[in-house]
Design a protein around this motif. Structure first.
Motif, short mmCIF file in Angstrom:
data_model
loop_
_atom_site.label_atom_id
_atom_site.label_comp_id
_atom_site.label_asym_id
_atom_site.label_seq_id
_atom_site.Cartn_x
_atom_site.Cartn_y
_atom_site.Cartn_z
N TYR A 171 4.97 -3.47 7.93
CA TYR A 171 6.29 -3.09 7.45
C TYR A 171 6.16 -1.77 6.71
O TYR A 171 5.33 -1.63 5.82
CB TYR A 171 6.85 -4.17 6.52
CG TYR A 171 6.89 -5.53 7.15
CD1 TYR A 171 5.91 -6.48 6.86
CD2 TYR A 171 7.88 -5.87 8.06
CE1 TYR A 171 5.93 -7.73 7.45
CE2 TYR A 171 7.91 -7.12 8.65
CZ TYR A 171 6.92 -8.04 8.35
OH TYR A 171 6.94 -9.28 8.94
N TRP A 172 7.01 -0.82 7.08
CA TRP A 172 6.90 0.54 6.56
C TRP A 172 8.23 1.05 6.05
O TRP A 172 9.29 0.70 6.59
CB TRP A 172 6.41 1.49 7.66
CG TRP A 172 5.00 1.24 8.05
CD1 TRP A 172 4.54 0.33 8.97
CD2 TRP A 172 3.83 1.89 7.53
NE1 TRP A 172 3.17 0.38 9.04
CE2 TRP A 172 2.70 1.32 8.18
CE3 TRP A 172 3.63 2.88 6.58
CZ2 TRP A 172 1.39 1.73 7.90
CZ3 TRP A 172 2.33 3.28 6.31
CH2 TRP A 172 1.24 2.72 6.96
N GLY A 173 8.15 1.89 5.01
CA GLY A 173 9.31 2.61 4.54
C GLY A 173 9.46 3.91 5.31
O GLY A 173 8.63 4.27 6.14
N GLN A 174 10.52 4.65 4.99
CA GLN A 174 10.82 5.87 5.73
C GLN A 174 10.06 7.09 5.22
O GLN A 174 10.06 8.11 5.88
CB GLN A 174 12.33 6.16 5.67
CG GLN A 174 12.80 6.94 4.45
CD GLN A 174 12.71 6.14 3.17
OE1 GLN A 174 12.38 4.97 3.14
NE2 GLN A 174 13.02 6.80 2.06
N GLY A 175 9.41 6.97 4.07
CA GLY A 175 8.66 8.08 3.53
C GLY A 175 9.44 8.93 2.56
O GLY A 175 10.67 9.06 2.67
N THR A 176 8.73 9.50 1.60
CA THR A 176 9.32 10.42 0.64
C THR A 176 8.37 11.61 0.50
O THR A 176 7.16 11.44 0.39
CB THR A 176 9.58 9.73 -0.72
OG1 THR A 176 10.26 10.63 -1.60
CG2 THR A 176 8.30 9.24 -1.37
N GLY A 218 0.82 -1.21 0.00
CA GLY A 218 0.00 0.00 0.00
C GLY A 218 0.85 1.25 0.00
O GLY A 218 2.02 1.23 0.40
N TRP A 219 0.25 2.31 -0.48
CA TRP A 219 0.83 3.66 -0.37
C TRP A 219 -0.06 4.45 0.58
O TRP A 219 -1.30 4.44 0.45
CB TRP A 219 0.89 4.36 -1.72
CG TRP A 219 1.95 3.85 -2.63
CD1 TRP A 219 1.81 2.99 -3.67
CD2 TRP A 219 3.35 4.18 -2.58
NE1 TRP A 219 3.02 2.75 -4.27
CE2 TRP A 219 3.98 3.47 -3.63
CE3 TRP A 219 4.13 5.00 -1.75
CZ2 TRP A 219 5.35 3.56 -3.86
CZ3 TRP A 219 5.49 5.07 -1.98
CH2 TRP A 219 6.09 4.37 -3.03
N CYS A 271 5.36 3.81 1.70
CA CYS A 271 4.94 2.50 1.22
C CYS A 271 4.94 1.53 2.39
O CYS A 271 5.68 1.72 3.37
CB CYS A 271 5.83 1.98 0.10
SG CYS A 271 7.58 1.80 0.53
N ALA A 272 4.10 0.53 2.30
CA ALA A 272 3.96 -0.41 3.40
C ALA A 272 3.54 -1.77 2.87
O ALA A 272 2.99 -1.87 1.77
CB ALA A 272 2.93 0.10 4.41
N ALA A 273 3.83 -2.80 3.66
CA ALA A 273 3.51 -4.17 3.26
C ALA A 273 2.68 -4.84 4.33
O ALA A 273 2.88 -4.60 5.54
CB ALA A 273 4.80 -4.95 3.02
N ALA A 274 1.77 -5.69 3.89
CA ALA A 274 0.91 -6.44 4.79
C ALA A 274 0.83 -7.89 4.31
O ALA A 274 0.90 -8.14 3.12
CB ALA A 274 -0.49 -5.82 4.84
#
Length: 121
Positions: free
Chosen positions: A110-115, A34-35, A95-98
């Motif tokens: 699970y998450w990214g750091q962001g942009t 997901g975003w 962005c994230a994962a499930a």
């Protein structure tokens, strides 16, 4: 799983950007992705989601017809093509994962750091 989001920047209203998200440490081809975005002073909300196969896709109403989420499992990369950008799209995009296809922020582990995406008027 560590996720790295990239592609943000400053763009004028009406312009386009493409965000990318790549994981490190393992493949995410079996995960839903997901975003999300978070504007200053606001909660983090879902923008779009895609199932592991790409067969199920969701967009929040405000981006329908302008944004496209996609994934390339062979390249282990998630994308968000953003067209016709508006000032109200300004936010940090994550962005994230499930493990399963869900639409709630709390369902993604699970998450990214962001942009940062900034759209000027």
């Amino acid at each position: 799983v560590q996720l790295q989001a990239s592609g943000g920047g400053l763009v004028q209203a009406g312009g386009s950007l493409r965000l990318s998200c790549t994981p490190s440490g393992r493949t995410f081809s079996s995960y839903a992705m997901g975003w999300f975005r978070q504007a200053p002073g606001k909660e983090r909300d879902i923008v779009a989601a895609i199932s592991w196969s790409g067969g199920r896709i969701y967009y929040t109403d405000s981006v329908k017809g302008r944004f496209t989420i996609s994934r390339d499992n062979a390249k282990n990369t998630l994308y968000l093509q953003m067209n016709s950008l508006k000032p109200e799209d300004t936010a940090v995009y994550y962005c994230a994962a499930a493990r399963v296809y869900e639409l709630g922020t709390k369902d993604y582990h699970y998450w990214g750091q962001g942009t940062l995406v900034t759209v000027s008027s």
